[in-house]
Design an enzyme around this catalytic site. Structure first.
Site, PDB file in Angstrom:
ATOM      1  N   CYS A 192       5.015 -39.258  -8.145  1.00  0.00           N
ATOM      2  CA  CYS A 192       3.848 -38.918  -9.207  1.00  0.00           C
ATOM      3  C   CYS A 192       3.225 -40.141  -9.314  1.00  0.00           C
ATOM      4  CB  CYS A 192       4.698 -38.292 -10.385  1.00  0.00           C
ATOM      5  SG  CYS A 192       5.575 -36.709 -10.279  1.00  0.00           S
ATOM      6  N   THR A 193       3.714 -41.046  -9.420  1.00  0.00           N
ATOM      7  CA  THR A 193       3.044 -42.281  -9.580  1.00  0.00           C
ATOM      8  C   THR A 193       2.302 -42.664  -8.377  1.00  0.00           C
ATOM      9  OG1 THR A 193       4.719 -43.312 -11.096  1.00  0.00           O
ATOM     10  CG2 THR A 193       3.205 -44.791 -10.105  1.00  0.00           C
TER      11      THR A 193
END
Length: 157
Positions: free
Chosen positions: A51-52
């Site tokens: 997600c980062t």
């Protein structure tokens, strides 16, 4: 928990919804339609590696999305405070919406991942009239979501 409906697909109109952003401000999707194409991406959780990477890739291409009249909107079940910290940690200039009750996730029919424990990773590219022009779903190819979305947004200009 079973999904309430099938996932929205190309040609479908997105539903109206309101969710709080990373600053706690209630954002109505209808207020963005008409003036912007939208890249709405659902993702599992702030601060996880995939997600980062996905968020930072959207950040790195955000100016290009804006050049093509597109607004990027990330949606997860994390709260506004966590979104705010995540946005500040990685200098994310786009909107992050908090869908704590999974209401919008269900409206879009986003499938659950990891044995139903988290939100699936799905990106919807939506034109200015609110019609879905592209859907990309991949839990593992996080940054490919950006490439797919950018290609479609460029074709909408």
């Amino acid at each position: 928990m079973a999904q309430s409906k099938e996932m929205l697909k190309v040609g479908d109109k997105i539903p109206s919804f309101e969710l709080p952003d990373q600053n706690g401000k209630l954002i109505s999707i209808d207020s963005l339609l008409g003036s912007k194409n939208l890249v709405i991406y659902f993702y599992p959780k702030d601060y996880t590696s995939g997600c980062t990477a996905e968020a930072c890739s959207f950040r790195d291409h955000y100016e290009v999305f804006k050049e093509y009249d597109a607004e990027v909107i990330g949606i997860s079940t994390d709260g506004a405070n966590r979104h705010n910290a995540f946005a500040k940690s990685y200098q994310l200039g786009f909107i992050l919406l908090s869908d704590k009750g999974k209401k919008v996730e269900k409206l879009f029919g986003v499938p659950r991942a990891l044995f139903g424990l988290m939100t699936g990773r799905v990106t919807f590219v939506v034109d200015k009239e609110g019609v879905i022009r592209h859907v990309f779903q991949s839990q593992t190819q996080a940054t490919r979501h950006v490439d797919e979305a950018l290609q479609i947004v460029k074709s909408l200009k």
